[in-house]
Design a protein around this motif. Structure first.
Motif, PDB file in Angstrom:
ATOM      1  N   LEU A 219       5.016  46.905   2.335  1.00 17.41           N
ATOM      2  CA  LEU A 219       5.800  45.734   2.733  1.00 17.41           C
ATOM      3  C   LEU A 219       5.509  44.572   1.798  1.00 17.41           C
ATOM      4  O   LEU A 219       4.349  44.243   1.541  1.00 17.41           O
ATOM      5  N   GLN A 220       6.578  43.935   1.317  1.00 19.56           N
ATOM      6  CA  GLN A 220       6.432  42.760   0.461  1.00 19.56           C
ATOM      7  C   GLN A 220       6.698  41.458   1.213  1.00 19.56           C
ATOM      8  O   GLN A 220       5.940  40.502   1.093  1.00 19.56           O
ATOM      9  N   GLU A 221       7.784  41.423   1.973  1.00 14.78           N
ATOM     10  CA  GLU A 221       8.158  40.226   2.744  1.00 14.78           C
ATOM     11  C   GLU A 221       8.751  40.665   4.068  1.00 14.78           C
ATOM     12  O   GLU A 221       9.312  41.763   4.182  1.00 14.78           O
ATOM     13  N   SER A 222       8.678  39.785   5.060  1.00 14.51           N
ATOM     14  CA  SER A 222       9.342  40.064   6.336  1.00 14.51           C
ATOM     15  C   SER A 222       9.651  38.755   7.055  1.00 14.51           C
ATOM     16  O   SER A 222       8.938  37.761   6.899  1.00 14.51           O
ATOM     17  N   LYS A 223      10.730  38.767   7.795  1.00 18.86           N
ATOM     18  CA  LYS A 223      11.128  37.615   8.611  1.00 18.86           C
ATOM     19  C   LYS A 223      11.752  38.145   9.890  1.00 18.86           C
ATOM     20  O   LYS A 223      12.805  38.795   9.857  1.00 18.86           O
ATOM     21  N   ILE A 224      11.120  37.870  11.004  1.00 17.97           N
ATOM     22  CA  ILE A 224      11.633  38.356  12.272  1.00 17.97           C
ATOM     23  C   ILE A 224      12.589  37.329  12.869  1.00 17.97           C
ATOM     24  O   ILE A 224      12.362  36.115  12.760  1.00 17.97           O
ATOM     25  N   TYR A 225      13.676  37.803  13.456  1.00 17.96           N
ATOM     26  CA  TYR A 225      14.590  36.935  14.192  1.00 17.96           C
ATOM     27  C   TYR A 225      14.032  36.810  15.615  1.00 17.96           C
ATOM     28  O   TYR A 225      14.390  37.576  16.510  1.00 17.96           O
ATOM     29  N   LYS A 226      13.143  35.861  15.779  1.00 13.97           N
ATOM     30  CA  LYS A 226      12.297  35.791  16.968  1.00 13.97           C
ATOM     31  C   LYS A 226      13.093  35.686  18.260  1.00 13.97           C
ATOM     32  O   LYS A 226      12.815  36.388  19.236  1.00 13.97           O
ATOM     33  N   ASN A 227      14.095  34.807  18.295  1.00 10.49           N
ATOM     34  CA  ASN A 227      14.855  34.630  19.535  1.00 10.49           C
ATOM     35  C   ASN A 227      15.643  35.882  19.889  1.00 10.49           C
ATOM     36  O   ASN A 227      15.846  36.186  21.071  1.00 10.49           O
ATOM     37  N   VAL A 228      16.071  36.621  18.872  1.00 11.34           N
ATOM     38  CA  VAL A 228      16.818  37.854  19.118  1.00 11.34           C
ATOM     39  C   VAL A 228      15.924  38.878  19.822  1.00 11.34           C
ATOM     40  O   VAL A 228      16.375  39.625  20.691  1.00 11.34           O
ATOM     41  N   VAL A 229      14.657  38.877  19.445  1.00 10.64           N
ATOM     42  CA  VAL A 229      13.717  39.843  20.010  1.00 10.64           C
ATOM     43  C   VAL A 229      13.234  39.431  21.396  1.00 10.64           C
ATOM     44  O   VAL A 229      13.092  40.270  22.290  1.00 10.64           O
ATOM     45  N   THR A 230      12.993  38.132  21.599  1.00  8.49           N
ATOM     46  CA  THR A 230      12.331  37.687  22.836  1.00  8.49           C
ATOM     47  C   THR A 230      13.290  37.408  23.987  1.00  8.49           C
ATOM     48  O   THR A 230      12.889  37.480  25.145  1.00  8.49           O
ATOM     49  N   ASP A 231      14.542  37.091  23.695  1.00  9.66           N
ATOM     50  CA  ASP A 231      15.499  36.807  24.763  1.00  9.66           C
ATOM     51  C   ASP A 231      16.205  38.102  25.170  1.00  9.66           C
ATOM     52  O   ASP A 231      16.841  38.755  24.337  1.00  9.66           O
ATOM     53  N   LEU A 232      16.099  38.465  26.423  1.00 12.91           N
ATOM     54  CA  LEU A 232      16.603  39.764  26.886  1.00 12.91           C
ATOM     55  C   LEU A 232      18.104  39.908  26.667  1.00 12.91           C
ATOM     56  O   LEU A 232      18.575  40.936  26.171  1.00 12.91           O
ATOM     57  N   THR A 233      18.868  38.887  27.027  1.00 12.98           N
ATOM     58  CA  THR A 233      20.321  38.976  26.884  1.00 12.98           C
ATOM     59  C   THR A 233      20.722  39.067  25.421  1.00 12.98           C
ATOM     60  O   THR A 233      21.557  39.896  25.031  1.00 12.98           O
ATOM     61  N   THR A 234      20.127  38.212  24.593  1.00 19.84           N
ATOM     62  CA  THR A 234      20.433  38.245  23.161  1.00 19.84           C
ATOM     63  C   THR A 234      20.052  39.581  22.554  1.00 19.84           C
ATOM     64  O   THR A 234      20.795  40.147  21.740  1.00 19.84           O
ATOM     65  N   SER A 235      18.908  40.106  22.946  1.00 22.19           N
ATOM     66  CA  SER A 235      18.460  41.402  22.438  1.00 22.19           C
ATOM     67  C   SER A 235      19.427  42.513  22.821  1.00 22.19           C
ATOM     68  O   SER A 235      19.683  43.436  22.033  1.00 22.19           O
ATOM     69  N   ALA A 236      19.972  42.447  24.026  1.00 19.72           N
ATOM     70  CA  ALA A 236      20.925  43.463  24.476  1.00 19.72           C
ATOM     71  C   ALA A 236      22.191  43.437  23.623  1.00 19.72           C
ATOM     72  O   ALA A 236      22.714  44.485  23.218  1.00 19.72           O
ATOM     73  N   TYR A 237      22.690  42.238  23.331  1.00 19.42           N
ATOM     74  CA  TYR A 237      23.883  42.140  22.485  1.00 19.42           C
ATOM     75  C   TYR A 237      23.570  42.517  21.042  1.00 19.42           C
ATOM     76  O   TYR A 237      24.416  43.091  20.342  1.00 19.42           O
ATOM     77  N   ALA A 238      22.350  42.208  20.578  1.00 15.05           N
ATOM     78  CA  ALA A 238      21.951  42.614  19.230  1.00 15.05           C
ATOM     79  C   ALA A 238      21.942  44.130  19.107  1.00 15.05           C
ATOM     80  O   ALA A 238      22.355  44.684  18.079  1.00 15.05           O
ATOM     81  N   ALA A 239      21.469  44.808  20.148  1.00 16.27           N
ATOM     82  CA  ALA A 239      21.456  46.269  20.140  1.00 16.27           C
ATOM     83  C   ALA A 239      22.880  46.829  20.075  1.00 16.27           C
ATOM     84  O   ALA A 239      23.146  47.824  19.386  1.00 16.27           O
ATOM     85  N   LEU A 240      23.803  46.181  20.791  1.00 12.80           N
ATOM     86  CA  LEU A 240      25.203  46.600  20.744  1.00 12.80           C
ATOM     87  C   LEU A 240      25.778  46.419  19.341  1.00 12.80           C
ATOM     88  O   LEU A 240      26.445  47.316  18.807  1.00 12.80           O
ATOM     89  N   ILE A 241      25.506  45.261  18.732  1.00  9.13           N
ATOM     90  CA  ILE A 241      26.003  44.998  17.385  1.00  9.13           C
ATOM     91  C   ILE A 241      25.431  46.011  16.400  1.00  9.13           C
ATOM     92  O   ILE A 241      26.149  46.545  15.544  1.00  9.13           O
TER      93      ILE A 241
END
Length: 262
Positions: A74-96
């Motif tokens: 691994l050289q670099e990484s950036k997590i989309y924190k709100n996408v991971v921690t918010d249940l509703t957002t995470s559910a829609y992210a999984a759909l996308i």
């Protein structure tokens, strides 16, 4: 060896300590790569186990555009924190993520959609309404699935302004003067038509604040689901999970009845 830039869409356990990582990459579109030892405690590859993380890794692309690639370091990484921690957002992210993996063949470069996908997850991370973001993605992916409704003008008159409804018969919108030419039009209200037309063409990178009423959001979603059911033939389990989650939240919002006095 190559530097591979991409967004992790999903991961799958493989053997005891390894992962198969689905990446939407800048140079090769969607690929599947093996990350050996990523599940080990204190592994330097641990960040690649988290979906919705942007990474730059040293690795190998799938050979001859087939099979698996490999992630070595691994050289670099950036997590989309709100996408991971918010249940509703995470559910829609999984759909996308599922929509993208079904829409595009692996190992085929998709420069525009790669940049769009990063913008999509940036908007989710900025706490834009995840249902609105998902609807935009679903409508704009329809041509990739071979379905291209005409949202711009009535094909019979060429009119672009007025009151419209959606017609399967004419594969898109028709103006009020032609409503009687399709007995099976969807009878949509004009707010719903407005947002369907807007979402089908808006640049996700320029999405500002969009606030829809609950009835309008439901109406837009019904049309999106209708198109995917009838014309695409695709109903992922991620969407069923969102529907169940919404139904459960609706039950929780119902206040308990007061007990009657004896």
């Amino acid at each position: 060896m190559a530097l591979i830039e991409g967004l992790i869409l999903s991961t799958t356990d493989y053997r005891e300590n390894d992962l198969l990582v689905k990446l939407f990459t800048k140079e090769a579109g969607i690929i599947t790569a093996m990350a050996r030892g990523a599940k080990k405690q204190k592994s330097k590859l641990a960040p690649v186990s988290q979906s919705y993380t942007w990474v730059v890794v040293d690795g190998v692309y799938p050979k001859n555009q087939q099979g698996l690639g490999f992630i070595n370091s691994l050289q670099e990484s950036k997590i989309y924190k709100n996408v991971v921690t918010d249940l509703t957002t995470s559910a829609y992210a999984a759909l996308i993520a599922k929509d993208l993996t079904v829409a595009f063949d692996e190992n085929v470069k998709q420069v525009d959609w790669y940049e769009r996908t990063l913008a999509i997850f940036d908007q989710l991370n900025r706490k834009k309404d995840p249902q609105v973001v998902a609807n935009i993605v679903e409508l704009q992916l329809l041509p990739v699935f071979g379905v291209s409704p005409n949202w711009q003008r009535d094909p019979l008159s060429g009119k672009e302004v007025g009151d419209f409804d959606y017609s399967d018969k004419y594969n898109g919108i028709i103006e009020q003067a032609h409503f009687d030419m399709d007995d099976h039009r969807l009878h949509l209200d004009q707010k719903t038509v407005y947002y369907l037309r807007l979402f089908s063409s808006i640049d996700i990178r320029k999405l500002g604040s969009v606030t829809l009423s609950v009835p309008t959001k439901r109406a837009v979603q019904r049309v999106v689901d209708y198109l995917y059911d009838r014309q695409v033939g695709f109903q992922p389990k991620e969407k069923r999970f969102i529907q169940k989650m919404a139904a459960f939240e609706g039950q929780l919002s119902i206040k308990p009845r007061k007990k009657e006095n004896d």
